[in-house]
Motif scaffolding. Structure first.
Motif, PDB file in Angstrom:
ATOM      1  N   LYS A  32     -47.524  32.021 -90.790  1.00  0.00           N
ATOM      2  CA  LYS A  32     -46.227  31.482 -90.388  1.00  0.00           C
ATOM      3  C   LYS A  32     -46.328  30.852 -88.998  1.00  0.00           C
ATOM      4  CE  LYS A  32     -42.983  32.434 -92.640  1.00  0.00           C
ATOM      5  NZ  LYS A  32     -42.227  31.715 -93.582  1.00  0.00           N
ATOM      6  N   ARG A  57     -36.157  27.891 -97.553  1.00  0.00           N
ATOM      7  CA  ARG A  57     -36.042  28.054 -96.105  1.00  0.00           C
ATOM      8  C   ARG A  57     -37.276  28.675 -95.474  1.00  0.00           C
ATOM      9  NH1 ARG A  57     -30.343  30.545 -94.694  1.00  0.00           N
ATOM     10  NH2 ARG A  57     -31.090  29.895 -92.663  1.00  0.00           N
ATOM     11  N   SER A  58     -38.426  28.496 -96.121  1.00  0.00           N
ATOM     12  CA  SER A  58     -39.645  29.114 -95.605  1.00  0.00           C
ATOM     13  C   SER A  58     -40.836  28.181 -95.772  1.00  0.00           C
ATOM     14  CB  SER A  58     -39.905  30.434 -96.348  1.00  0.00           C
ATOM     15  OG  SER A  58     -41.072  31.042 -95.882  1.00  0.00           O
ATOM     16  N   SER A  59     -41.622  28.075 -94.710  1.00  0.00           N
ATOM     17  CA  SER A  59     -42.839  27.269 -94.737  1.00  0.00           C
ATOM     18  C   SER A  59     -43.963  28.054 -94.096  1.00  0.00           C
ATOM     19  CB  SER A  59     -42.651  25.967 -93.955  1.00  0.00           C
ATOM     20  OG  SER A  59     -41.695  25.142 -94.566  1.00  0.00           O
TER      21      SER A  59
END
Length: 66
Positions: A7, A40-42
């Motif tokens: 992340k 909403r996540s990378s």
């Protein structure tokens, strides 16, 4: 091949760049693009970030030899 996803806080820590600098470099095509994991996540592939870091080390070594 290592497909470990990291992340943004880990990318910042590994690269010593700010998140704004990372996104600016991505826009210029000079840093690995993130992978969309969900709405909403990378994350980033650890292997690609490490390869980018290795390229910076190699470029420094080439410049020092010249």
């Amino acid at each position: 091949m290592n497909n470990q996803i990291i992340k943004l806080p880990d990318v910042v820590k590994l690269s010593s760049l700010s998140s704004a600098s990372i996104y600016r470099l991505i826009k210029k095509g000079e840093f690995p693009k993130q992978i969309k994991l969900s709405e909403r996540s990378s994350g980033w592939l650890l292997s690609e970030v490490e390869q980018w870091l290795d390229s910076k080390v190699s470029a420094r070594e080439v410049n020092n030899e010249a």
